[in-house]
Scaffold this motif. Structure first.
Motif, short mmCIF file in Angstrom:
data_model
loop_
_atom_site.label_atom_id
_atom_site.label_comp_id
_atom_site.label_asym_id
_atom_site.label_seq_id
_atom_site.Cartn_x
_atom_site.Cartn_y
_atom_site.Cartn_z
N PRO A 53 66.96 24.44 -50.27
CA PRO A 53 68.14 23.57 -50.28
C PRO A 53 69.00 23.66 -49.03
CG PRO A 53 67.87 24.64 -52.41
CD PRO A 53 66.85 25.25 -51.50
N ALA A 54 69.14 24.85 -48.44
CA ALA A 54 70.03 25.02 -47.28
C ALA A 54 69.61 24.15 -46.11
CB ALA A 54 70.06 26.48 -46.86
N GLY A 55 68.31 23.96 -45.90
CA GLY A 55 67.85 23.22 -44.75
C GLY A 55 67.39 21.81 -45.04
N VAL A 56 66.68 21.62 -46.14
CA VAL A 56 66.12 20.30 -46.44
C VAL A 56 67.22 19.27 -46.66
CG1 VAL A 56 64.70 18.99 -48.07
CG2 VAL A 56 64.02 21.30 -47.41
N THR A 57 68.32 19.69 -47.28
CA THR A 57 69.40 18.76 -47.60
C THR A 57 69.94 18.06 -46.35
OG1 THR A 57 70.03 20.19 -49.44
CG2 THR A 57 71.62 18.52 -48.79
N GLY A 58 70.08 18.79 -45.27
CA GLY A 58 70.59 18.19 -44.04
C GLY A 58 69.60 17.25 -43.37
N VAL A 59 68.32 17.37 -43.68
CA VAL A 59 67.29 16.53 -43.08
C VAL A 59 67.26 15.14 -43.71
CG1 VAL A 59 64.79 16.33 -42.66
CG2 VAL A 59 65.89 18.57 -42.58
N LEU A 60 67.59 15.07 -45.00
CA LEU A 60 67.32 13.86 -45.78
C LEU A 60 67.94 12.58 -45.22
CD1 LEU A 60 67.49 15.17 -49.47
CD2 LEU A 60 65.53 14.94 -47.94
N PRO A 61 69.26 12.54 -44.93
CA PRO A 61 69.81 11.27 -44.45
C PRO A 61 69.16 10.77 -43.17
CG PRO A 61 71.58 12.76 -45.11
CD PRO A 61 70.32 13.56 -45.09
N ALA A 62 68.77 11.70 -42.29
CA ALA A 62 68.13 11.31 -41.03
C ALA A 62 66.75 10.71 -41.26
CB ALA A 62 68.03 12.50 -40.09
N GLU A 63 66.08 11.12 -42.35
CA GLU A 63 64.70 10.68 -42.58
C GLU A 63 64.59 9.43 -43.45
OE1 GLU A 63 61.85 14.47 -41.92
OE2 GLU A 63 62.26 13.92 -43.99
N ILE A 64 65.54 9.21 -44.36
CA ILE A 64 65.36 8.12 -45.32
C ILE A 64 66.28 6.94 -45.09
CG2 ILE A 64 64.53 9.75 -47.05
CD1 ILE A 64 67.11 9.55 -48.52
N PHE A 65 67.17 7.02 -44.09
CA PHE A 65 68.02 5.89 -43.72
C PHE A 65 67.73 5.47 -42.29
CE2 PHE A 65 70.45 7.72 -47.21
CZ PHE A 65 70.87 6.58 -47.90
N ASP A 66 67.89 4.17 -42.00
CA ASP A 66 67.65 3.70 -40.65
C ASP A 66 68.90 3.87 -39.79
OD1 ASP A 66 69.39 1.64 -41.19
OD2 ASP A 66 67.92 0.04 -41.05
N GLU A 99 57.94 12.63 -51.15
CA GLU A 99 57.72 13.48 -49.99
C GLU A 99 57.84 12.64 -48.72
OE1 GLU A 99 57.78 16.09 -47.73
OE2 GLU A 99 57.14 17.01 -49.62
N THR A 100 58.53 13.19 -47.69
CA THR A 100 58.72 12.46 -46.43
C THR A 100 58.03 13.14 -45.26
OG1 THR A 100 60.79 13.67 -46.00
CG2 THR A 100 60.97 11.60 -47.21
N LYS A 101 57.33 14.23 -45.49
CA LYS A 101 56.69 14.98 -44.40
C LYS A 101 55.70 14.11 -43.64
CE LYS A 101 53.12 17.51 -45.13
NZ LYS A 101 52.12 18.51 -45.52
N GLY A 102 55.88 14.02 -42.31
CA GLY A 102 54.94 13.30 -41.48
C GLY A 102 54.93 11.79 -41.65
N LYS A 103 55.91 11.24 -42.37
CA LYS A 103 55.95 9.80 -42.63
C LYS A 103 56.90 9.11 -41.64
CE LYS A 103 53.49 9.88 -46.53
NZ LYS A 103 53.22 11.32 -46.65
#
Length: 500
Positions: free
Chosen positions: A398-411, A469-473
């Motif tokens: 949770p500590a790290g993945v949470t900060g990644v999400l907006p950058a990966e799933i929003f344009d 899952e968003t890895k490598g996408k």
């Protein structure tokens, strides 16, 4: 060798020194500051409370009641969260108008002004300056917690995107650990030096101001927001350690076209626009759930509770400060491990697995506390082990993945607003938990962690069901997955109207 394979090998070989140094420079004055300021306030607690009482006595001739001293202390602690909330709201407009890199540099003004108030508070005999300083430092942390992951996510190559973005959590953990070390009585954790301890956060900020200007801006920001293709290519070449990969440029140009098309139909650039856009419903719900859970899970409260557990384990009071450093070391170790795992096992596994483990440890912790009250031997040590395991599990996912999400799933058009929503919920949740946790301990006793168990279990279940899952996408592939959840079926070649 095919051109595509050669380019991929080139990209992997170019774990560019520039990219690594950019990450370090941005993070040392970014999320490192959040962790550092979160932990350095614990060591001088008694000294600051004495300063509050002494200052008030000099002014009025009578001392403050203990409850009033506690109230002022609560204001000092809470000012950090309130400042963080304001910083999260400022981060979106700053990221758009100033850019990612320049926003991080400008953000140091809040830090330096707060540090100056810390240095002068004893001379001025003003505890109000400490409250104001904590508020300004909170603004600094709120801005950096949102813009830094955005900067990293937009600057890293796809195969390193998760690991680079995850480094934000690693520097947060490093900040916590460093703050605990600097707060030792052998360093700055003494009565004559506590104001220097609080102002020591200016040093990392100074390092950033001197180094970050030499590194490139986010290539995506330069191309998509500024429309400067030449600057984008130059930045990409520096970050990749050579020629800009054509496949990466093609992906960014496609995103630029989507962004250009969306501007004419009303791009989702404000939080309110995100809430109104049906095409972003599941993306926004996922980010809101993950961001709230990150603070509502009580990890920061576990840090505060650790001293009590160590005392119950019969560790001498003067040695507890050293044992407490183990909590920071645990999260730092977990964040390093997560950096190695995130591109192997993926975001979803780490996020859901982390919350699942935390829910298990909270139950074991509750049982250990209950048996400890009944006189069973060894239970304090089991409680201690649970404290470390809980923090390790949190740092693992949770500590790290949470900060990644907006950058990966929003344009690009929606990303700053998404970080505003996520950051606001994080800081509101931190403020809420900080205010109610003492009452939970008093009212629930041994069962004080059961509300956190409920949060962790519910988060693991819901994120496991809803989060793809968003890895490598690529962004297009991630968007297609969310389109299915949003009930949106696009015709071939159809562009997105909202963003995401």
């Amino acid at each position: 060798m095919p051109a595509g394979a050669a380019e991929q090998d080139n990209g992997k070989a170019s774990s560019s020194k520039t990219l690594a140094l950019t990450v370090c420079s941005a993070a040392i004055g970014g999320t490192f500051q959040y962790g550092y300021n979160l932990s350095i306030i614990n060591s001088p607690t008694s000294y600051i409370q004495m300063f509050i009482n002494d200052t008030y006595t000099e002014r009025s001739g009578s001392s403050l009641a203990t409850t009033h001293v506690t109230l002022v202390w609560t204001l000092i602690v809470s000012a950090f969260s309130l400042g963080g909330l304001l910083g999260a709201l400022l981060a979106g407009p700053m990221a758009v108008r100033l850019g990612r890199k320049n926003s991080l540099l400008f953000n140091n003004l809040f830090l330096f002004l707060g540090g100056l108030f810390f240095l002068l508070c004893r001379v001025a005999r003003s505890f109000e300056m400490i409250i104001l300083a904590r508020f300004l430092v909170g603004i600094n942390s709120g801005v950096s917690m949102n813009i830094q992951p955005m900067y990293f996510g937009e600057s890293a190559p796809k195969h390193l995107r998760g690991a680079v973005a995850f480094s934000s959590a690693g520097f947060t953990a490093l900040g916590i650990f460093s703050g605990q070390v600097v707060g030792l009585t052998e360093v700055l954790g003494t009565e004559p030096l506590w104001h220097y301890l609080l102002a020591s956060n200016m040093l990392p900020g100074l390092i950033q101001v001197l180094t970050l200007p030499w590194f490139p801006e986010s290539p995506r920001y330069l191309l998509i927001d500024k429309g400067d293709k030449e600057a984008c290519v130059r930045a990409l070449e520096r970050l990749r350690g050579g020629v800009a990969p054509t496949s990466e440029m093609k992906e960014m140009l496609e995103e630029q076209q989507m962004y250009t098309n969306s501007k004419s139909t009303g791009a989702a650039k404000t939080p309110w626009s995100l809430f109104k856009d049906p095409d972003l419903r599941f993306q926004l719900r996922t980010v809101m759930m993950a961001s709230s859970s990150m603070m509502l899970c009580g990890n920061d409260s576990i840090y505060s509770y650790a001293s009590y557990i160590f005392l119950q384990a019969n560790i001498p009071a003067d040695k507890i400060q050293y044992a407490t450093i183990g909590t920071g070391a645990s999260e730092l170790t977990a964040s390093i491990l997560s950096n190695l795992l995130i591109e192997r096992v993926g975001r979803k596994c780490l996020l859901v697995g982390g919350y699942a483990l935390m829910s298990c440890w909270s139950i074991v912790f509750t049982v250990a506390l209950t048996l400890q009250k009944q006189g069973f031997e060894g239970m304090p040590y089991l409680s201690m082990a649970c404290v470390f395991a809980y923090i390790l599990s949190f740092g693992l996912g949770p500590a790290g993945v949470t900060g990644v999400l907006p950058a990966e799933i929003f344009d690009q058009s929606a990303r700053p607003a998404a970080y505003m929503v996520a950051g606001s919920l994080m800081w509101l949740s931190l403020l809420l938990v900080g205010m109610i946790f003492p009452f939970m301990v008093k009212g629930l006793g041994n069962f004080c962690l059961l509300p956190f168990f409920a949060v962790c279990l519910l988060s693991a279940v819901l994120l496991g069901i809803t989060f793809p899952e968003t890895k490598g996408k690529s962004l297009a592939e991630i968007t297609a997955k969310f389109d299915k959840k949003n009930g949106r079926i696009r015709e071939p070649g159809e562009e997105r109207g909202g963003g995401g």
